[in-house]
Design an enzyme around this catalytic site. Structure first.
Site, PDB file in Angstrom:
ATOM      1  N   ASP A  62       0.801  -1.288   0.037  1.00 52.58           N
ATOM      2  CA  ASP A  62      -0.067  -0.157   0.102  1.00 52.58           C
ATOM      3  C   ASP A  62       0.857   1.353  -0.062  1.00 52.58           C
ATOM      4  O   ASP A  62       0.575   2.262   0.824  1.00 52.58           O
ATOM      5  CB  ASP A  62      -0.955   0.114   1.273  1.00 52.58           C
ATOM      6  CG  ASP A  62      -1.553  -1.195   1.398  1.00 52.58           C
ATOM      7  OD1 ASP A  62      -2.016  -1.995   0.334  1.00 52.58           O
ATOM      8  OD2 ASP A  62      -2.027  -1.564   2.553  1.00 52.58           O
TER       9      ASP A  62
ATOM     10  N   GLU B  82     -10.977   0.967  -3.943  1.00 48.80           N
ATOM     11  CA  GLU B  82     -10.350   1.340  -2.499  1.00 48.80           C
ATOM     12  C   GLU B  82      -9.238   2.295  -2.929  1.00 48.80           C
ATOM     13  O   GLU B  82      -8.776   2.565  -4.039  1.00 48.80           O
ATOM     14  CB  GLU B  82      -9.945   0.241  -1.647  1.00 48.80           C
ATOM     15  CG  GLU B  82      -9.087  -0.938  -2.119  1.00 48.80           C
ATOM     16  CD  GLU B  82      -9.178  -2.028  -1.547  1.00 48.80           C
ATOM     17  OE1 GLU B  82      -9.271  -1.920  -0.432  1.00 48.80           O
ATOM     18  OE2 GLU B  82      -8.621  -2.954  -2.233  1.00 48.80           O
TER      19      GLU B  82
END
Length: 532
Positions: A15, A187
């Site tokens: 991420d 997302e």
């Protein structure tokens, strides 16, 4: 032409969020249940990276006591504006069942190399993967995915709200700005601005082998957003033979000379779309603007093992020693604990100088008070070892070397006591089921100092032991190291049970009697035997 080899951050660094401040690049990655929270790496050249800090290092910033496996810190967003660094993050408190508890926070600092970040500002809890965008007019905008629990849907698109820096809170209407594409699982929003367009990057397709980075744009920050004509812009989904898989969830940065590079998570499976013991890592790829005002991956959207860095002037960092002798008043930065801070009541470098002392607490199945420190397995072939002094009185007192994924997937080589004797045994846990693959424990006799070791090569995991000056002897059979991976742990019958970390190796001590017996470790060594 100079090149960088992917991944640039190896071993459980997913991420990624990246910024450039002058000549310096900073990259933040997720840490989930491991404390302190968020890893920040620094580079001057996009090739050589050094871990410089974990900013969420106080309970006031990050309370993960009792958090389930693979919850905790998800998808940090690092940004910079007018001398201040901003870090947004989620502390996921629960994830099983229809509802998700996802409080989001913001911390700041003027010195990113410092461990002294502000106490957190509570922002919202409507979903995870928060991001802060600083607009040209001075306004600031907070976005995140929204959790939609209806009919077990989970992904409800992207929402946006203004952030008032003076009031330190979100203000104004909550706008639903993007529903996502047909890839689903939308997302990880990040917003950028260029030539009058707002660009919205998202992760889609789920964080496994269909993962992708999608791009959309709008003339207005709150939409409507049109989707890139060749979406997704980064993905390995169409090439199961590519060395780098799971590509998606990324960010981009502009170099001083105007080049665009995206960083994004990837996985390196042991076999074709198999298990990834090194977890989800960070890779890099060059993007380019074209005449239609869209960004494209310069060499195509499938990530490459080697990426060109024209005019690269390298800024390497000193090579770190493989052994930590515990002679300092600080542990090496590569160690983390589970869920709670390292405190003198259970880990001490001063109680016996030259050793780290671990006071036994709860079991490897605990979500609360484990006495365990560990570091990432960053390559597919590594060796780790430690010298331990431990005098257990009974079988409930244990200490040793552990290869760990989560509370129900680990292999543990440990010393314990029975009948006035010290013994050595292995216990493994696989989907909550434990086994003792050694069969008959080994008697250690009067050995005060024992060296425990492990060699981890792909799916093969072999424990060893020796006397301090002796040669290695195998302990037990070859074990399956690949159970220490997201891909194995993920339960296909319960898709939303999180499994997002990677294999760790470290040391630990348990005293299940509650008498708080300690173990002393003289040193810990970690070596990478091959670099893929």
């Amino acid at each position: 032409m100079p090149k960088v080899t992917n991944p640039i951050l190896r071993g459980f660094n997913p991420d990624p969020s990246i910024i450039r401040v002058g000549q310096d690049y900073y990259l933040a990655t997720s840490t989930f249940e491991w404390f302190p929270g968020v890893q920040i790496h620094h580079s001057r050249d996009l090739k050589n990276w050094r871990l410089i800090s974990r900013p969420l290092n106080r309970l006031s910033q990050l309370d993960m006591l009792g958090n389930p496996d693979s919850c905790g810190v998800w998808a940090p967003c690092l940004s910079y504006d007018k001398g201040t660094f901003y870090l947004g993050y989620t502390n996921v408190r629960s994830f099983d069942g229809p509802w998700k508890d996802t409080p989001n926070y913001l911390v700041t600092t003027q010195d990113i190399h410092s461990d002294n970040w502000s106490d957190p500002i509570y922002m919202n809890a409507s979903g995870f993967d928060p991001s802060l965008f600083h607009d040209e007019d001075g306004r600031k905008w907070w976005s995140n995915m929204i959790v939609d629990h209806r009919n077990n849907k989970l992904f409800g698109g992207i929402v946006l709200q203004e952030y008032d820096e003076q009031a330190k809170k979100l203000i104004g209407p909550i706008r639903h700005i993007f529903a996502g594409t047909e890839l689903g699982g939308t997302e990880a929003p990040h917003i950028y601005k260029r030539n009058g367009y707002y660009y919205l990057i998202t992760a889609e397709g789920g964080t496994e082998y269909n993962h992708a980075m999608s791009l959309a744009r709008s003339r207005n920050i709150d939409g409507p957003y049109e989707i890139h004509p060749q979406n997704p812009i980064i993905s390995a989904q169409e090439d199961p033979d590519n060395y780098l898989q799971k590509a998606g969830h990324g960010d981009w940065v502009e170099t001083e000379d105007g080049r665009i590079y995206s960083v994004f998570l990837i996985g390196r499976p042991l076999s074709k779309r198999g298990r990834c013991i090194t977890g989800r890592e960070t890779a890099i790829e060059e993007l380019e603007w074209r005449e239609d005002d869209w960004l494209y991956a310069k060499a195509g959207r499938i990530p490459r093992t080697e990426v060109e860095l024209p005019d690269l002037v390298e800024h390497p960092f000193p090579q770190e020693p493989t052994r930590d002798n515990f002679d300092s008043d600080k542990l090496t930065i590569h160690f983390q604990s589970l869920r709670v801070p390292m405190s003198e009541d259970w880990i001490s470098l001063s109680a016996r100088p030259g050793f780290v002392r671990l006071t036994g607490r709860e079991s490897l199945s605990s979500f609360h008070y484990q006495s365990l420190i560990a570091r990432r397995v960053q390559e597919k072939h590594i060796r780790a070892s430690t010298l331990i002094e431990f005098e257990p009185e009974d079988f409930q007192q244990m200490a040793g070397l552990v290869c760990y994924y989560n509370t129900y997937h680990w292999h543990y080589l440990y010393i314990y006591g029975e009948g006035g004797e010290k013994r050595l045994n292995i216990i493994s846990c696989d989907k909550h089921q434990s086994s003792e693959p050694l069969g008959n424990p080994l008697f250690l006799g009067n050995q005060e100092r024992v060296v425990l070791g492990v060699e981890f090569e792909g799916a093969r995991l072999q424990f060893y032991c020796r006397e301090e000056e002796g040669g290695w002897e195998k302990v037990g059979p070859v074990l399956d190291g690949s159970i220490l991976s997201d891909d194995y742990v993920q339960d296909a019958e319960n898709r939303y049970r999180p499994a997002f970390t990677g294999a760790f190796v470290g040391i630990c001590c348990q005293d299940l009697s509650g008498r708080k017996l300690h173990a002393d470790f003289d040193w810990f060594e970690y070596e990478e035997l091959s670099i893929d």
